[in-house]
Scaffold this active site. Structure first.
Site, PDB file in Angstrom:
ATOM      1  N   ASP A  11      12.803  -9.260 -42.225  1.00  0.00           N
ATOM      2  CA  ASP A  11      11.694  -9.953 -41.488  1.00  0.00           C
ATOM      3  C   ASP A  11      11.087 -11.128 -42.675  1.00  0.00           C
ATOM      4  O   ASP A  11      11.426 -10.885 -43.887  1.00  0.00           O
ATOM      5  CB  ASP A  11      10.788  -9.157 -41.238  1.00  0.00           C
ATOM      6  N   ASP A  13       7.286 -12.693 -42.861  1.00  0.00           N
ATOM      7  CA  ASP A  13       5.755 -12.677 -43.077  1.00  0.00           C
ATOM      8  C   ASP A  13       5.606 -11.030 -43.252  1.00  0.00           C
ATOM      9  O   ASP A  13       5.785 -10.379 -42.434  1.00  0.00           O
ATOM     10  CB  ASP A  13       4.926 -13.184 -42.042  1.00  0.00           C
ATOM     11  N   ASP A 170       8.316  -4.765 -41.730  1.00  0.00           N
ATOM     12  CA  ASP A 170       7.023  -4.168 -41.945  1.00  0.00           C
ATOM     13  C   ASP A 170       6.168  -3.802 -40.735  1.00  0.00           C
ATOM     14  O   ASP A 170       5.326  -3.013 -40.961  1.00  0.00           O
ATOM     15  CB  ASP A 170       6.218  -5.143 -42.832  1.00  0.00           C
TER      16      ASP A 170
END
Length: 216
Positions: A11, A13, A170
């Site tokens: 991922d 951001d 995240d």
């Protein structure tokens, strides 16, 4: 030394890049355009991860506004581009981890819900564009995370079974995408993990620093 995963998909951001302040500023400039109050960055953090349209939708819903999003999005995208390189930074440990994986000849890819046109300039600004063999944005395919289709698409491009690759993220969006793709997932504690119980989630690792990937 060989690595247990023949492909690692990240991922962007909240996992590789701390971009929250810039995303929040773009969103707040958009709210101001429509005479709506700015919101704290901490609040914006809880909205990041499901793509830009969903981000704007949540902000305007929270402001009790029924303005047509189709009228809002062009202005938001202008602010988003203007703020893209305002103050992003790589999280600690990102570059050493990428260097070490590259040294082990592990192909690396990015799967983000960020519009793909915004990804290249951000990676280039941060000096990490050459680490990634493939980049998929939130508008690259008909489906985006939490669908597992983008992860399956990337795995197929490298002729790797999804079950053999590793997703690193995240958020609950990343986690659900990995589960849908039947792909092992490693999660970081420092990102924007709203809605995700990191202490009880089924993951191959929950990390404070991406360099912990090298211990898998």
């Amino acid at each position: 030394m060989s690595y247990p995963y023949p492909l690692v998909i990240f991922d962007l951001d909240g996992t590789l890049v701390d971009s929250a302040a810039d995303i929040a500023e773009a969103l707040n400039r958009t709210l101001e355009d429509w005479q709506l109050p700015r919101v704290p960055e901490a609040t914006v953090l809880t909205w990041i991860g499901d793509g830009v349209r969903r981000l704007v939708e949540q902000a305007f819903t929270a402001a009790h506004s029924d303005i047509d999003l189709a009228k809002v999005m062009p202005g938001f995208m202008r602010h988003y581009e203007a703020c893209l390189l305002r103050s992003p930074r790589l999280f600690d440990g990102v570059v050493p981890a990428l260097q070490a994986l590259q040294a082990r000849n592990v192909p690396l890819a990015i799967c983000t819900n960020k519009p793909v046109a915004m990804v290249g300039p951000l990676l280039a600004h941060l000096g990490v564009q050459d680490y990634f063999a493939k980049v998929l944005g939130g508008d690259s395919l008909p489906e985006r995370k939490p669908s597992g289709e983008p992860l399956r698409h990337i795995a197929a491009a490298f002729d790797v079974a999804p079950e053999a690759a590793l997703m690193v993220g995240d958020s609950i969006t990343d986690y659900r995408a990995a589960v849908d793709a039947r792909m092992p997932v490693a999660l970081v504690r420092y990102g924007y993990p709203r809605g995700l119980d990191l202490e009880n989630v089924e993951a191959v690792a929950v990390m404070d620093n991406l360099q912990e990937l090298l211990d898998l």
